[in-house]
Design a protein around this motif. Structure first.
Motif, PDB file in Angstrom:
ATOM      1  N   UNK A   1       7.899  -3.520   8.949  1.00  0.00           N
ATOM      2  CA  UNK A   1       6.518  -3.224   8.404  1.00  0.00           C
ATOM      3  C   UNK A   1       5.525  -3.625   8.839  1.00  0.00           C
ATOM      4  N   UNK A   2       4.249  -3.486   8.496  1.00  0.00           N
ATOM      5  CA  UNK A   2       3.091  -3.787   8.904  1.00  0.00           C
ATOM      6  C   UNK A   2       2.502  -4.629   7.850  1.00  0.00           C
ATOM      7  N   UNK A   3       1.790  -5.710   8.396  1.00  0.00           N
ATOM      8  CA  UNK A   3       1.068  -6.631   7.405  1.00  0.00           C
ATOM      9  C   UNK A   3      -0.353  -6.923   7.827  1.00  0.00           C
ATOM     10  N   UNK A   4      -1.025  -7.364   6.833  1.00  0.00           N
ATOM     11  CA  UNK A   4      -2.344  -7.815   7.009  1.00  0.00           C
ATOM     12  C   UNK A   4      -2.688  -8.948   6.244  1.00  0.00           C
TER      13      UNK A   4
ATOM     14  N   UNK B   1       1.512  -3.841   4.000  1.00  0.00           N
ATOM     15  CA  UNK B   1       0.749  -2.698   3.484  1.00  0.00           C
ATOM     16  C   UNK B   1       1.579  -1.268   4.123  1.00  0.00           C
ATOM     17  N   UNK B   2       1.356  -0.453   3.242  1.00  0.00           N
ATOM     18  CA  UNK B   2       1.775   0.877   3.591  1.00  0.00           C
ATOM     19  C   UNK B   2       1.256   1.591   5.119  1.00  0.00           C
ATOM     20  N   UNK B   3       1.729   2.600   5.890  1.00  0.00           N
ATOM     21  CA  UNK B   3       1.126   3.183   6.742  1.00  0.00           C
ATOM     22  C   UNK B   3      -0.264   3.919   6.721  1.00  0.00           C
ATOM     23  N   UNK B   4      -0.594   4.487   5.491  1.00  0.00           N
ATOM     24  CA  UNK B   4      -1.927   4.920   5.513  1.00  0.00           C
ATOM     25  C   UNK B   4      -2.950   3.760   5.418  1.00  0.00           C
ATOM     26  N   UNK B   5      -2.585   2.834   4.592  1.00  0.00           N
ATOM     27  CA  UNK B   5      -3.441   1.634   4.714  1.00  0.00           C
ATOM     28  C   UNK B   5      -3.647   0.893   6.002  1.00  0.00           C
ATOM     29  N   UNK B   6      -2.639   0.731   6.775  1.00  0.00           N
ATOM     30  CA  UNK B   6      -2.657   0.102   7.959  1.00  0.00           C
ATOM     31  C   UNK B   6      -3.714   0.956   9.060  1.00  0.00           C
ATOM     32  N   UNK B   7      -3.418   2.230   8.676  1.00  0.00           N
ATOM     33  CA  UNK B   7      -4.285   3.394   9.517  1.00  0.00           C
ATOM     34  C   UNK B   7      -5.870   2.995   9.313  1.00  0.00           C
ATOM     35  N   UNK B   8      -6.267   2.797   7.855  1.00  0.00           N
ATOM     36  CA  UNK B   8      -7.567   2.816   7.427  1.00  0.00           C
ATOM     37  C   UNK B   8      -8.165   1.352   7.951  1.00  0.00           C
ATOM     38  N   UNK B   9      -7.474   0.330   7.741  1.00  0.00           N
ATOM     39  CA  UNK B   9      -7.836  -0.963   8.300  1.00  0.00           C
ATOM     40  C   UNK B   9      -8.005  -0.992   9.668  1.00  0.00           C
ATOM     41  N   UNK B  10      -7.102  -0.445  10.522  1.00  0.00           N
ATOM     42  CA  UNK B  10      -7.266  -0.420  11.857  1.00  0.00           C
ATOM     43  C   UNK B  10      -8.677   0.429  12.404  1.00  0.00           C
TER      44      UNK B  10
END
Ligand code: ADP
Ligand code: MG
Length: 332
Positions: free
Chosen positions: A147-150, A79-88
């Motif tokens: 990269x970040x993953x979910x 996932x991209x950084x904005x998506x990571x931020x929102x999910x966290x």
């Protein structure tokens, strides 16, 4: 929605307002800028940012990060950084609200949508089966150097509908700040008031009267705010209709059923991400749960309109609301 004449102290600022349809709702931006062109430029920059983020966070487009996470259930999805931020942030809100806010409501939302199509309420067995797939602790986030993953289990799905709009409003405001110091963004009930209006007057935000859902100019309360987010979750704008009855689009992650006692929940907070998620959460928590939660959160206020079992309307406001519903006197 406030958009007055510029005050005489700052004759060089003029209001520019633009409205577009985005994120399945009407998004309006008002800015005070030195010229029409500068106002237009600020708004179009902000809309560009909102559109880019909508492409990542929407559950409705196959290319979004959210759709990728759901499609790849059972494995790790980048996932991209904005998506990571929102999910966290969403997971933090789940902890804060004891699970009332939960982005894994996806299977429940799907079940209720399906019920609308079939024009029949879901069975208890269907509800129990969907509930087994729900729980924010099922969402695993990993932040690698690259990269970040979910990842979520097979059968679970995430839905950022209760928080993404607030985040997108905050990011649009970040863009507007580079252009102006006074603006109002309203994305279908998720509002941020940047600065004050020229001359120092607060922005004026009307709270829709939940008893008159079809009259969008009927306000039950008026809020006067500066540098604040105001989010309202109501069952009048979006709902499921099954067997002639309206059901809220907010589901209680504990029972799997749409909430029904809070027709209107407004949260005032420092940022729209928090306000949006909390407005959804307090619709689940009801008046008593909301009071306890909001008292523990500095900078957060709540204004709820609830319906008792006898059909009476009640207004439940946190202690700081009275200061926000009173128009401050002009000091000049
Ligand atoms: P609106 O879209 O009208 O601003 P909300 O911010 O209250 O409404 O978000 C409602 C959406 O959030 C639903 O359509 C659904 O996608 C999602 N949702 C429903 N119930 C919950 C919940 N308990 N926690 C988190 N998200 C939820
Ligand atoms: Mg919300």
């Amino acid at each position: 929605m406030g958009c007055g004449k510029p005050s005489t102290e700052t004759p060089h600022l003029i209001p520019y307002t633009e409205t577009r349809t985005l994120m399945g709702t009407v998004v309006s931006i008002t800015v005070y800028a030195p010229t029409f062109e500068k106002g237009e430029e600020a708004a179009s920059d902000a809309y560009r940012q909102m559109e880019a983020l909508e492409r990542l966070l929407s559950g409705y487009t196959a290319e979004s990060d959210v759709s990728r996470v759901n499609r790849m259930a059972g494995a790790s999805a980048p996932v991209s950084p904005p998506t990571l931020f929102v999910i966290e942030r969403a997971l933090e809100m789940s902890k804060l609200t004891g699970g009332a806010f939960d982005i894994t409501v996806g299977p429940l939302v799907a079940l209720w949508r399906d019920s609308v199509v079939r024009a029949r309420l879901p069975s208890d067995a269907d509800l129990q089966a969907a509930l087994l797939q729900v729980g924010y602790r099922k969402v695993k986030v990993s932040e690698g150097a690259e990269e970040a993953t979910v990842s979520i289990p097979v059968g679970t799905s995430i839905d950022l509908g209760g928080i993404a709009k607030g985040y997108i409003v905050d990011q649009a405001v970040g863009v507007l700040r580079r252009h102006v110091s006074s603006a109002l963004v309203n994305a279908g009930g998720d509002v941020y008031a940047l600065g004050a209006k020229p001359g120092g007057e607060p922005w004026v935000i009307g709270v829709q009267d939940p008893r008159r859902p079809d009259d969008l100019s009927a306000y039950i309360d008026t809020l006067y705010v500066t540098d604040r987010a105001v989010a309202t979750s109501g069952n009048y704008a979006r709902y499921f209709e099954i067997e002639g009855k309206r059901y809220s689009h907010i589901v209680d992650p504990r029972t799997g059923r749409p909430v029904d006692s809070v027709p209107s929940a407004t949260i005032i907070a420092r940022d729209a991400t928090t306000a949006d998620a909390l407005a959804t959460a307090v619709s689940v928590l009801g008046a008593t749960g909301t009071r306890e939660l909001v008292l523990s959160l500095p900078g957060v206020e709540s204004l709820l309109f609830v319906r008792t079992e006898e059909g009476r309307w009640e207004r439940h406001a946190s202690p700081g609301i009275s200061a926000l519903t009173t128009k401050p006197p002009r000091l000049d």
